[in-house]
Design a protein around this motif. Sequence first.
Motif, short mmCIF file in Angstrom:
data_model
loop_
_atom_site.label_atom_id
_atom_site.label_comp_id
_atom_site.label_asym_id
_atom_site.label_seq_id
_atom_site.Cartn_x
_atom_site.Cartn_y
_atom_site.Cartn_z
N GLY A 51 -9.29 -39.33 25.84
CA GLY A 51 -10.14 -40.25 26.00
C GLY A 51 -11.27 -39.95 25.04
O GLY A 51 -12.36 -41.04 25.02
N GLY A 52 -11.45 -39.06 24.32
CA GLY A 52 -12.50 -38.75 23.35
C GLY A 52 -12.29 -39.57 22.15
O GLY A 52 -11.26 -40.54 21.81
N LYS A 53 -13.56 -39.51 21.34
CA LYS A 53 -13.51 -40.39 20.17
C LYS A 53 -12.75 -39.98 18.97
O LYS A 53 -13.16 -38.87 18.51
CB LYS A 53 -14.97 -40.68 19.64
CG LYS A 53 -15.45 -41.55 18.73
CD LYS A 53 -16.86 -41.43 18.38
CE LYS A 53 -17.56 -43.02 18.71
NZ LYS A 53 -18.96 -42.87 18.00
N PHE A 54 -12.13 -40.75 18.28
CA PHE A 54 -11.48 -40.36 16.79
C PHE A 54 -12.15 -41.39 15.91
O PHE A 54 -11.76 -42.48 16.02
CB PHE A 54 -10.21 -40.32 16.86
CG PHE A 54 -9.57 -39.71 15.28
CD1 PHE A 54 -9.65 -38.40 15.29
CD2 PHE A 54 -9.43 -40.50 14.53
CE1 PHE A 54 -9.06 -37.78 14.06
CE2 PHE A 54 -8.94 -40.05 13.21
CZ PHE A 54 -8.76 -38.73 13.04
N HIS A 55 -13.16 -41.17 14.93
CA HIS A 55 -14.10 -42.11 14.04
C HIS A 55 -14.10 -41.81 12.71
O HIS A 55 -14.59 -40.33 12.58
CB HIS A 55 -15.20 -41.96 15.08
CG HIS A 55 -16.37 -43.09 14.25
ND1 HIS A 55 -16.05 -44.44 14.26
CD2 HIS A 55 -17.40 -42.61 13.37
CE1 HIS A 55 -17.35 -44.80 13.56
NE2 HIS A 55 -17.81 -43.82 12.76
N THR A 56 -13.87 -42.61 12.03
CA THR A 56 -13.96 -42.04 10.41
C THR A 56 -14.64 -43.31 9.85
O THR A 56 -14.45 -44.50 10.38
CB THR A 56 -12.42 -41.98 9.79
OG1 THR A 56 -11.72 -43.02 9.99
CG2 THR A 56 -11.97 -40.62 10.23
N VAL A 57 -15.20 -43.19 8.62
CA VAL A 57 -15.96 -44.29 7.98
C VAL A 57 -15.29 -44.00 6.43
O VAL A 57 -15.53 -42.67 6.02
CB VAL A 57 -17.35 -44.42 7.77
CG1 VAL A 57 -17.87 -45.39 6.98
CG2 VAL A 57 -17.91 -44.62 9.33
N MET A 58 -14.71 -44.87 5.82
CA MET A 58 -14.02 -44.53 4.46
C MET A 58 -14.99 -45.47 3.56
O MET A 58 -15.63 -46.38 3.58
CB MET A 58 -12.73 -45.19 4.26
CG MET A 58 -12.00 -44.36 5.45
SD MET A 58 -10.10 -44.85 5.22
CE MET A 58 -9.47 -44.21 6.83
N GLU A 59 -15.08 -44.88 2.19
CA GLU A 59 -15.69 -45.35 1.08
C GLU A 59 -14.77 -45.68 -0.23
O GLU A 59 -14.14 -44.66 -0.47
CB GLU A 59 -16.79 -44.47 0.64
CG GLU A 59 -17.86 -45.30 -0.34
CD GLU A 59 -19.02 -44.32 -0.62
OE1 GLU A 59 -19.85 -44.50 0.19
OE2 GLU A 59 -18.95 -43.59 -1.41
N SER A 60 -14.71 -46.81 -0.72
CA SER A 60 -13.94 -47.06 -2.02
C SER A 60 -14.50 -46.10 -3.02
O SER A 60 -15.64 -45.62 -3.19
CB SER A 60 -13.88 -48.54 -2.23
OG SER A 60 -15.09 -49.09 -2.95
N PRO A 61 -13.65 -46.21 -4.08
CA PRO A 61 -14.36 -45.64 -5.39
C PRO A 61 -15.36 -46.29 -5.89
O PRO A 61 -16.26 -45.61 -6.59
CB PRO A 61 -13.03 -45.65 -6.28
CG PRO A 61 -11.70 -45.93 -5.41
CD PRO A 61 -12.08 -46.62 -4.28
N GLU A 62 -15.60 -47.56 -5.71
CA GLU A 62 -16.78 -48.13 -6.48
C GLU A 62 -17.83 -48.11 -5.32
O GLU A 62 -18.87 -48.75 -5.69
CB GLU A 62 -16.29 -49.81 -6.04
CG GLU A 62 -15.38 -50.22 -7.19
CD GLU A 62 -14.03 -49.88 -6.64
OE1 GLU A 62 -13.02 -49.23 -7.54
OE2 GLU A 62 -13.54 -49.93 -5.56
#
Length: 158
Positions: A51-62
């Motif tokens: 029930g816990g959170k799995f969270h990511t934010v990705m960034e492009s090479p630009e």
Amino acid sequence: MNPDLDLSFERVVDVPPELVWKAWTTPEYLKRWFTPAPWKTVHAEVDLRPGGKFHTVMESPEGQRMPPNTGCLLEVVPNRRLVWTGALLPDYRPADLGADVPFVFTAVIAMEPHGSGTRYTATVMHSNAGGKAKHEAMGFEHGWGKALDQLVALMKTV
């Protein structure tokens, strides 16, 4: 596994399951390997419980940030198995995915001791064949494989 809907790859790596687990469940490590370079993971959160959170934010090479990926952990078996889905938000709340989400999946990461290393299996279950095809076309095996290479290289330094 349903070959019409799921993608999977298996590899034996030369780090023990405990270090693979630590890489998947420690946000500071996750940020350093999770996204295949030259992409980056710039934010990660893991609430390590069903029930816990799995969270990511990705960034492009630009430098363009992608919309956050927030999912729900479904199964947490230390050093052996981690399962999460983007179909649910934390605490099993249904996700409002919207039209801009290309596909939704549930990921199963299995870790088995293999000598001094780990037999690592990543299985990604899609809701439909179109989602599987999109994920495959994005380079699933290459991308997840490159990320695993980055995980191994990082954890050898720990």
